[in-house]
Design an enzyme around this catalytic site. Structure first.
Site, PDB file in Angstrom:
ATOM      1  N   CYS A  82       0.805  -1.215   0.000  1.00 48.22           N
ATOM      2  CA  CYS A  82       0.000   0.000   0.000  1.00 48.22           C
ATOM      3  C   CYS A  82       0.842   1.269   0.000  1.00 48.22           C
ATOM      4  O   CYS A  82       1.797   1.384   0.761  1.00 48.22           O
ATOM      5  CB  CYS A  82      -0.851  -0.049   1.258  1.00 48.22           C
ATOM      6  SG  CYS A  82      -1.897   1.353   1.438  1.00 48.22           S
ATOM      7  N   ARG A 100     -12.584   0.292  -6.027  1.00 48.54           N
ATOM      8  CA  ARG A 100     -12.175   0.418  -4.627  1.00 48.54           C
ATOM      9  C   ARG A 100     -11.475   1.752  -4.388  1.00 48.54           C
ATOM     10  O   ARG A 100     -11.601   2.360  -3.351  1.00 48.54           O
ATOM     11  CB  ARG A 100     -11.236  -0.735  -4.256  1.00 48.54           C
ATOM     12  CG  ARG A 100     -10.742  -0.656  -2.810  1.00 48.54           C
ATOM     13  CD  ARG A 100      -9.885  -1.854  -2.449  1.00 48.54           C
ATOM     14  NE  ARG A 100      -8.996  -1.527  -1.351  1.00 48.54           N
ATOM     15  CZ  ARG A 100      -9.227  -1.819  -0.071  1.00 48.54           C
ATOM     16  NH1 ARG A 100     -10.312  -2.446   0.275  1.00 48.54           N
ATOM     17  NH2 ARG A 100      -8.364  -1.487   0.862  1.00 48.54           N
TER      18      ARG A 100
HETATM   19  P1  IMP Z   1      -1.123  -7.053   3.761  1.00 48.27           P
HETATM   20  O1  IMP Z   1      -1.691  -8.215   4.526  1.00 48.27           O
HETATM   21  O2  IMP Z   1      -0.234  -6.200   4.613  1.00 48.27           O
HETATM   22  O3  IMP Z   1      -0.470  -7.472   2.498  1.00 48.27           O
HETATM   23  O4  IMP Z   1      -2.373  -6.106   3.396  1.00 48.27           O
HETATM   24  C1  IMP Z   1      -3.502  -6.560   2.705  1.00 48.27           C
HETATM   25  C2  IMP Z   1      -4.555  -5.474   2.699  1.00 48.27           C
HETATM   26  O5  IMP Z   1      -4.087  -4.323   1.999  1.00 48.27           O
HETATM   27  C3  IMP Z   1      -5.837  -5.823   1.971  1.00 48.27           C
HETATM   28  O6  IMP Z   1      -6.698  -6.634   2.728  1.00 48.27           O
HETATM   29  C4  IMP Z   1      -6.424  -4.459   1.656  1.00 48.27           C
HETATM   30  O7  IMP Z   1      -7.131  -3.900   2.728  1.00 48.27           O
HETATM   31  C5  IMP Z   1      -5.202  -3.613   1.463  1.00 48.27           C
HETATM   32  N1  IMP Z   1      -4.935  -3.356   0.050  1.00 48.27           N
HETATM   33  C6  IMP Z   1      -5.061  -4.171  -1.004  1.00 48.27           C
HETATM   34  N2  IMP Z   1      -4.640  -3.582  -2.131  1.00 48.27           N
HETATM   35  C7  IMP Z   1      -4.226  -2.354  -1.779  1.00 48.27           C
HETATM   36  C8  IMP Z   1      -3.689  -1.248  -2.525  1.00 48.27           C
HETATM   37  O8  IMP Z   1      -3.443  -1.313  -3.722  1.00 48.27           O
HETATM   38  N3  IMP Z   1      -3.433  -0.129  -1.803  1.00 48.27           N
HETATM   39  C9  IMP Z   1      -3.678  -0.034  -0.474  1.00 48.27           C
HETATM   40  N4  IMP Z   1      -4.140  -1.052   0.259  1.00 48.27           N
HETATM   41  C10 IMP Z   1      -4.418  -2.201  -0.392  1.00 48.27           C
END
Ligand code: IMP
Length: 521
Positions: free
Chosen positions: A333, A435
């Protein structure tokens, strides 16, 4: 003169408070600023029970309870039907992404709902008019024998026989129709039979295949002897109480077209929908919650994402059955960098959960989870479950193929707000775009990146590892369940400590020349 050691416990009562700080002092942002999971630790309590007895049961929404507080992200490199099936089998739940057409998404939901552990729901079925030669060809192409024969040659058709290796092995005339050589006296089991009973029938019949038929004799699935050993038992599986089908979640956007999408998903058997928005406090989401709750009273609706009490209050009053917390904490993100909006995740989880829990609305801590410790901390701060993207993206069950780079086995993992995901075409409502922006935006501003993650093997090993680690964490804190953890935090019994930058370095591996970090066997 030193005090009498026998009085050590009594001496504690002279202190104004327990060692460490309570959650409110930890979270006092005027002193500390927003906190991430790495910024604090929990202090140990007393262990007087084995970790294996620690209960991890939790609420996902007002009406859905899970045995494990684990949820897979609705991302196109994380959750499709295979991930959703295995997350549910293991006690959590998968949320199927919507970066595809409504029909494709509904088909994935249907596969999860129709899945029965160990039962093959779409076996190769043939007609009696096929020839021995054709069956031999099929067997050599597919690498297995044993084809049920139905009147119409299709699944759900009336079962009239089965062709096994023994029927064709020494049959030299390849032009003979199957009807002449098939076994007509087929051992079957009736729909509704459970795996243990099906396996018992298979063993006792000494056959290779056991077709499962409905009350009209139509084949609905198949058990295979070669799969006997592979048919694990999943005692924690997340299932609907009435249908006994696996629980399945899916994400949608908040555009008008998403109403049609949701209708299709509900028709496919959806249990819980997540309204997928990076900033959930919008009039579009409020309208969608109200419409979904009115149109599908049995469907659970999780709203979000939110990171403040004010956002949460709005969506709770709109009728949300659960909230998803996180803005900018995900591994892929760049929202905080680009939009200048968001909140450090630990602070967000506490602020929203503390408020939402007053109304019996469970929360999901979404994003930024890098290890088991982060999961334990998110739950301690009041979240009922944790959503993971990157931790699950490199597993056997995530979509996409492995590839090698620099000697590492990798899988692609991308943000749904990455240009790559937003540019995916061929869908009626592009989930990624919806989104993060309205479809009418001329310029796509990325809020995520596209990258890769290391192979983590199958979640059938990884999720039990997360579970065991969580149980050990709670044991160290001295609580026997997630409810006890949250209660202990709220009443000040579970204590915390702020972690300085050097404390964080000290808490990681250090002072070694080299090491290998193996997380589980
Ligand atoms: P991770 O577990 O830290 O990889 O985060 C996953 C979460 O990031 C997802 O469940 C979403 O809420 C969020 N997310 C997914 N795609 C994006 C993006 O492109 N930008 C910002 N947040 C994202």
């Amino acid at each position: 003169m030193s005090a009498n050691c026998a009085n050590a416990l009594a001496e504690l009562s002279k202190y104004a408070s327990k060692d460490g700080v309570c959650v409110n002092d930890l979270m006092d942002s005027k002193k500390s600023g927003g906190l991430t999971y790495n910024d604090f630790l929990m202090l140990p309590g007393r262990i007087d029970f084995p970790s294996s007895t620690v209960k991890l049961e939790t609420k996902l929404t007002k009406k859905i309870t899970l045995k494990l507080p684990l949820v897979s992200s609705p991302m196109d490199t994380v959750t499709e039907e295979n991930m959703a099936i295995h997350m549910a089998l293991l006690g959590g739940i998968g949320i199927i992404h919507h970066n595809c057409t409504a029909e494709e998404q509904a088909a994935m939901v249907r596969k999860v709902k129709k899945y029965e552990n160990g039962f093959i729901s779409d076996p190769i079925v043939i007609t009696a008019s096929r020839t021995v030669g054709e069956v031999k060809q099929l067997a050599s192409e597919l690498g297995f024998h044993g084809f049920p024969v139905t009147e119409n040659g299709k699944m759900n058709g009336k079962l009239i026989g089965i062709v096994t290796r023994r029927d064709i092995e020494f049959h030299d005339d390849d032009s003979t129709p199957v009807s002449e050589i098939m076994t007509r006296d087929v051992v079957t089991a009736t729909k509704g039979v459970d795996l243990a009973e099906g396996n018992r029938i298979l063993r006792e019949s000494k056959k290779g295949k056991l077709p499962i038929v409905d009350s009209n004799g139509n084949i609905v699935s198949l058990l295979s002897r070669t799969d006997l050993k592979k048919n694990h038992n999943y005692p924690l599986a997340s299932k609907s109480a009435d249908s006994k089908q696996l629980l399945c979640g899916a994400a949608i956007g908040t555009h008008t077209g998403d109403r049609d999408r949701l209708e299709k998903l509900v028709a496919a058997g959806l249990d819980v929908v997540i309204l997928d928005s990076s900033q959930g406090n919008s009039m579009f989401q409020s309208e969608m919650i109200r419409w979904a709750k009115k149109s599908f009273p049995n469907l659970q609706v999780i709203a979000g994402n939110v990171v403040t009490r004010e956002q949460a209050a709005q969506l709770i009053s709109d009728g949300a059955d659960g909230l998803r917390i996180g803005m900018g904490s995900g591994s892929i993100c760049i929202t905080q960098e680009v939009m200048a909006v968001g909140r450090p995740q630990a602070t967000a989880v506490r602020a929203v959960s503390e408020f939402a829990n007053k109304f019996g609305v469970p929360t999901i801590a979404d994003g930024g989870v890098q290890n088991i410790g982060h999961i334990t901390k998110a739950l301690a701060l009041g979240a009922s479950a944790v959503m993971m993207g990157s931790l699950l993206a490199g597993t056997t069950e995530s979509p996409g193929a492995y590839f090698y780079r620099d000697g590492n086995r990798l899988k692609a993992y991308r943000g749904m707000g990455s240009i790559e995901a937003m540019e995916k075409t061929g869908t009626n409502a592009n989930a990624a775009t919806s989104r993060y922006f309205s479809e009418s935006d001329a310029v796509l501003v990325a809020q995520g990146v596209s990258g890769s993650v290391i192979d983590r093997g199958s979640i059938t090993k990884f999720v039990p590892y997360l579970m065991a680690g969580l149980q050990h964490g709670l044991q160290d804190v001295g609580v026997q369940s997630l409810d006890a953890l949250r209660a202990g935090v709220d009443n000040g019994d579970v204590r915390f400590e702020f972690r300085t930058a050097s404390a964080q370095l000290e808490g990681g591996v250090h002072s070694l020349h080299s090491y290998e970090k193996r997380l589980h066997n």
